[in-house]
Design an enzyme around this catalytic site. Sequence first.
Site, PDB file in Angstrom:
ATOM      1  CD  GLU A 136      -2.932  -1.195   2.274  1.00 34.30           C
ATOM      2  OE1 GLU A 136      -2.709  -0.468   3.265  1.00 34.30           O
ATOM      3  OE2 GLU A 136      -3.873  -2.013   2.236  1.00 34.30           O
ATOM      4  CD  GLU A 153      -4.582  -5.864   3.457  1.00 36.73           C
ATOM      5  OE1 GLU A 153      -3.349  -5.970   3.248  1.00 36.73           O
ATOM      6  OE2 GLU A 153      -5.080  -5.034   4.242  1.00 36.73           O
TER       7      GLU A 153
END
Length: 556
Positions: free
Chosen positions: A198, A274
Amino acid sequence: MAERRLQASRQRRVKAMTAAAGSAGLAALPLLLCALLVPGGAYVLDDSDGLGREFDGIGAVSGGGATSRLLVNYPEPYRSQILDYLFKPNFGASLHILKVEIGGDGQTTDGTEPSHMHYALDENYFRGYEWWLMKEAKKRNPDIILMGLPWSFPGWLGKHYNWPYVNLQLTAYYVMTWIVGAKHYHDLDIDYIGIWNERSFDINYIKVLRRMLNYQGLHRVKIIASDNLWEPISASMLLDPELLEVIDVIGAHYPGTHTVKDAKLTKKKLWSSEDFSTLNNDVGAGCLGRILNQNYINGYMTATIAWNLVASYYEQLPYGRCGLMTAQEPWSGHYVVESPIWVSAHTTQFTRPGWYYLKTVGHLEKGGSYVALTDGQGNLTIIVETMSHRHSKCIRPFLPYFNVSHQFATFVLKGSFSEIPELQVWYTKLGRPSTRFLFKQLDSLWLLDSGGTFTLELQEDELFTLTTLTTGTKGSYPLPPKSMPFPQVYKDDFDVDYPFFSEAPNFADQTGVFEYFTNIEDPGEHRFTLRQVLNQRPITWAADAYNTISIIGDYK
């Protein structure tokens, strides 16, 4: 094969017809009818025009961070029972994929995970617990797919900058050593490696990493990028042929079941790498049930990986109880097999990576969705979900309103599936305890005289799996011990000559890394200690504190 299946089906049908019991308790369960003409949608399941995308599996994340911290301290037999519910095939969640954090010494949500290289000349492939967890998963399912992804990095890689791309060769070397160490010290083959969770990706770093892996003979290790949003990685791949070649999978986080045009144009595998991250009550289970189907239907995603594997961290830390199950009391042995375990089982126990989705998948007329998968050898699995908006909101992203209502859905099997004689039926109903069922096996559907047609009566918040596979099981163990608070009196002198884990039981590091230390020069009471071992701030993923912190005990 078809003849054997027909013969076995007839034998099971005789057994079912001669069984005296079983029907009385099913009065509250849904109606399943063969070849009954009722008003409602009709859905054809057909492989005559070929198949859809290859299915890559359902998995979960350990880490990001320290989410499995308390699991390792559970006494037996409870620790092994928890692991069975997660990984054992045809038992519980029966996961196909395990994704772990490559520890980088930094805070990554619920704690820090230690790096295998705290310093430039330091290598230790026995720190932390992810190695142990991967081995336990492989012990139960030798075919489980293993993935590694960094969240933070040890500070020495940044050369005084909070950035892992200062020296691309050095960072690629660091990641490569983790893969090589997994094989050399633990006989673990890592299948996929990520870039930086991320956070920003560096195009040249991805290329350097691929060359580094190839140079070490690790051609089989695939690269997934960028574990963030679909863009800008997808557009970057379309503009750069070399980048397009070296990335095997585009992984996006919390995509809301949708993808983008550029990602599809790459013609690469698309994964929700995710997802979930939601309290593991029935609403969380509804979230998971909805996205496991609709990630493929809406977004062509062929794998979904839930954060997190098991809520084995103090509940007062961020995102308490956001695991597939809960195991946060090693001192008592108490754990809870939550409903997301059984929602996962509806897909995982009746599919395998390498199966293919049918092209004929989609949404139901009055809300909900259906997918179908095949192994190409005659087996078929159909998963139908009717999760309502109210009971399937994930923690992110925002979920636009939709309606689900009572309906009859008729399915017609065509192509190579038209001669299937029997389907096993598994059922879940989420919601009020009085009407709640979790992964219950119902009577089989007999299709011999129905022309491959059957009808389901569907209510809100239900999940059906209909499958030719007869191997599904709702695994169980005796109830674990009752929940208890952390003991009011707790003692640990750290007097361990050869600790199996580098961290002392029940300590949850939040900034810095605390490890067992033996001072061989001290003959006294401080020979054995727990000490903080980092000498510089890591390349952080979150806002690490400026003082080192480890927590233990009762939050109250």
